[in-house]
Design an enzyme around this catalytic site. Structure first.
Site, PDB file in Angstrom:
ATOM      1  N   GLU A  29       0.966  -0.959  -0.206  1.00  0.00           N
ATOM      2  CA  GLU A  29      -0.174   0.237   0.518  1.00  0.00           C
ATOM      3  C   GLU A  29       1.102   1.456   0.208  1.00  0.00           C
ATOM      4  OE1 GLU A  29      -3.440   0.211   2.875  1.00  0.00           O
ATOM      5  OE2 GLU A  29      -3.788   1.689   2.618  1.00  0.00           O
ATOM      6  N   GLU A 175     -12.489  -2.118   1.932  1.00  0.00           N
ATOM      7  CA  GLU A 175     -12.776  -1.590   3.271  1.00  0.00           C
ATOM      8  C   GLU A 175     -14.317  -0.761   3.137  1.00  0.00           C
ATOM      9  OE1 GLU A 175      -9.982  -1.830   6.779  1.00  0.00           O
ATOM     10  OE2 GLU A 175      -9.534  -3.379   5.784  1.00  0.00           O
ATOM     11  N   TYR A 246      -7.183  -8.428  11.276  1.00  0.00           N
ATOM     12  CA  TYR A 246      -5.597  -8.555  11.904  1.00  0.00           C
ATOM     13  C   TYR A 246      -6.058  -9.091  13.801  1.00  0.00           C
ATOM     14  CZ  TYR A 246      -4.591  -5.460   8.195  1.00  0.00           C
ATOM     15  OH  TYR A 246      -4.465  -5.454   6.789  1.00  0.00           O
ATOM     16  N   GLU A 294      -6.680  -9.376   3.502  1.00  0.00           N
ATOM     17  CA  GLU A 294      -5.966  -8.087   4.298  1.00  0.00           C
ATOM     18  C   GLU A 294      -5.674  -9.568   5.840  1.00  0.00           C
ATOM     19  OE1 GLU A 294      -6.265  -4.105   5.192  1.00  0.00           O
ATOM     20  OE2 GLU A 294      -7.071  -3.953   3.858  1.00  0.00           O
ATOM     21  N   GLN A 351       1.397  -6.704   5.225  1.00  0.00           N
ATOM     22  CA  GLN A 351       1.867  -6.074   3.643  1.00  0.00           C
ATOM     23  C   GLN A 351       3.098  -7.362   3.522  1.00  0.00           C
ATOM     24  OE1 GLN A 351       0.729  -2.227   3.019  1.00  0.00           O
ATOM     25  NE2 GLN A 351      -1.345  -2.550   4.316  1.00  0.00           N
TER      26      GLN A 351
HETATM   27  O1  AHR Z   1      -3.260  -2.651   6.060  1.00  0.00           O
HETATM   28  C1  AHR Z   1      -3.250  -1.952   6.546  1.00  0.00           C
HETATM   29  C2  AHR Z   1      -4.623  -0.988   6.665  1.00  0.00           C
HETATM   30  O2  AHR Z   1      -5.786  -2.347   7.313  1.00  0.00           O
HETATM   31  C3  AHR Z   1      -5.436  -1.506   5.240  1.00  0.00           C
HETATM   32  O3  AHR Z   1      -4.938   0.367   5.002  1.00  0.00           O
HETATM   33  C4  AHR Z   1      -6.952  -0.969   5.899  1.00  0.00           C
HETATM   34  O4  AHR Z   1      -7.406  -1.559   4.317  1.00  0.00           O
HETATM   35  C5  AHR Z   1      -7.068  -2.154   6.711  1.00  0.00           C
HETATM   36  O5  AHR Z   1      -7.598  -0.882   8.122  1.00  0.00           O
END
Ligand code: AHR
Length: 505
Positions: A29, A175, A246, A294, A351
């Site tokens: 990103e 998102e 996450y 993600e 990432q």
């Molecule tokens: O990967 C970091 C961020 O996490 C991304 O920009 C977003 O899509 C998510 O909230």
């Protein structure tokens, strides 16, 4: 003496599905030092003629990343893609609202696609459905994929790129369920816009595949209604629905942290159920696939990020320093994808460089591998083939948020072409080694090739530019006799046990 025990029967007839190599995708990103100071740093001693770091490229290539999502993330929802093409000197510097930085636009679509190609990766391109919409998406795809003879395709040619990029995979926004997203939408607003954007993009290039935005995490109050409402619009237009997740160990409860892949498993089951409900409701013949585009551990850097000055260029944002325990959870998340190989066909570790990443760099200096690099590397190298469904029994334990957490977490991949069988296993126990017996009698003539183990006495051990504290080692505690593999998985460990067909057998 350990009270733990696990058994597994592996048979080549019990197939889940062919693993789509794209589950080993990643994400770059325009955020922090992912691009500037990460993959690209003109003036660095390892930079090539275009300013891309060769030392970083070497590690990306080692990981064999089949597809890379770009350019965001939250970034894409405020991005004008036209800012990133054409003569670099004329590109505008912009306030980047998602991460509150200044974007120089020195790198844009053409430079990134070229870099990805050199890395051996396809690009998964996201379009801006935050501040923009149908018009810009159709222009971007014409710029990227149309051969020539029209305004946008000829502009690409004028920019020095004669051949179309032929980007196949496109994300319809990012998102869009999240209130933090620029241009956040309700499910119905998003569903309508995504459908109409998909239609226009397909008119330009019918060969593309499209990802409809799913939920940003299982914790979203709109999950899973968001999936049901948006897919009601996009089911026939999209090929994939996205999932993002996450995890973190904020209360320093490692047993509970390592069990979080069970939540991911539940997330996938739920999204599959919603997709199949919409399929039934629409009497559709199409099965929706999942793009987990993600996923990672993300929490270490939260405090540091809140102290950064806004409106600087390429600040050190989201620079999580990963511990050994993070590598175990990342391993378990990868195993979860393998067990869902029938529906999860793409996934992107978020990432790739510097930003919540397996690869770290110093500006002007070294590059190194974080702890999470290794489970990602091992599955990408050895987890290609057919995902098998072993019959598994394991002792279990409870944690704060989860009951009946198996001590053994595992997945098995059979590569028919190469005649190799790989058993991936995490021992989640923090205190005891785990004896494991695997019945592999259907793999006659196979021998034990290698048992790789990643373990460390300190769950918080990290790798730095100076020292690789957490690194895989060969383990000698396995034996294979008469089709029975006996091994002992060290406490808190990531294991890769590889069997190959013996010559002439
Ligand atoms: O990967 C970091 C961020 O996490 C991304 O920009 C977003 O899509 C998510 O909230």
């Amino acid at each position: 003496m350990s009270n733990l025990k696990a058994r597994m029967i592996v048979d080549k007839a019990f197939r889940i599905a062919e693993v789509d190599k794209r589950i080993y995708g990643s994400f770059v990103e325009h955020l922090g030092r992912a691009v500037y100071g990460g993959i690209y740093e003109p003036g660095h001693p390892a930079a090539d003629a275009l300013g891309f770091r060769r030392d970083v490229m070497e590690l990306v290539r080692e990981l064999r990343v089949p597809i890379i999502r770009y350019p965001g993330g939250n970034f894409v929802s405020g991005y004008n893609w036209e800012d990133g093409v054409g003569p670099v000197a004329e590109r505008p510097r912009r306030l980047e609202l998602a991460w509150r930085t200044v974007e120089s636009n020195e790198i844009g679509t053409n430079e990134f696609v070229r870099w990805a190609k050199e890395a051996g990766s396809d690009v998964m391109m996201a379009v801006n459905l935050g501040t923009r919409g149908i018009d810009d998406a159709r222009n971007l795809i014409e710029y990227c994929n149309h051969p020539g003879g029209t305004y946008w395709s000829d502009l690409r040619r004028k920019h020095g790129v004669a051949e179309p990029h032929r980007i196949k995979t496109w994300c319809l926004g990012n998102e869009m369920d999240g209130p933090w997203q620029i241009g956040h939408k309700t499910a119905h607003e998003y569903g309508r816009l995504a459908l109409e954007t998909a239609k226009a993009m397909r008119q330009v290039d019918p060969g593309i595949e499209l990802v409809s935005c799913g939920s940003s995490s299982t914790g979203m109050p709109t999950f899973p209604q968001w999936e049901a409402d948006t897919l009601d619009h996009t089911y026939e237009a999209a090929d994939f629905v996205s999932l993002h997740q996450y995890y973190g160990n904020r209360d320093n409860d490692t047993a509970n942290f390592l069990a979080q892949s069970l939540d991911m498993d539940h997330f996938i089951h739920t999204v599959v159920s919603v997709c199949d409900y919409i399929k039934a409701k629409k009497r559709s013949k199409k099965t929706m696939l999942l793009s987990f585009d993600e996923w990672n551990v993300w929490y270490h850097s939260n405090g540091a990020d809140s102290r950064l000055e806004p409106w600087t260029e390429a600040p050190p944002q989201l620079e999580d320093v990963y511990t050994f325990e993070d590598a175990l959870l990342v391993g378990s998340m990868l195993l979860t994808f393998l067990r869902h190989a029938d529906r999860v066909k793409m996934a992107c570790l978020a990432q790739l460089v510097n930003v919540i990443a397996p690869i770290m760099t110093e500006n002007g200096g070294r590059v190194w591998k974080q702890t999470i690099y290794y489970p990602y590397l091992h599955t990408s190298l050895y987890g290609r083939g057919v995902s098998l469904k072993p019959v598994v029994t394991s002792t279990k334990h409870d944690t704060k948020d989860f009951t009946d957490v198996p001590d053994l977490d595992s997945a098995v991949v059979f590569n028919e072409e190469e005649e190799t069988l790989t058993i991936f296993a995490v021992n989640r126990s923090l205190n005891d080694e785990l004896p494991l017996d695997c019945d592999v009698r259907s793999f006659e003539g196979y021998r034990l090739e290698q048992h790789i183990v990643l373990t460390h006495d300190d769950m918080k051990a990290v790798n730095t530019a100076e020292r690789e504290e957490v690194a895989p080692k060969e383990c000698r505690s396995s034996r294979l006799d008469n089709g029975i593999l006996e091994t002992r998985l060290p406490k808190a460990s990531w294991n890769v046990i590889r069997l190959t067909k013996a010559e002439g057998k």
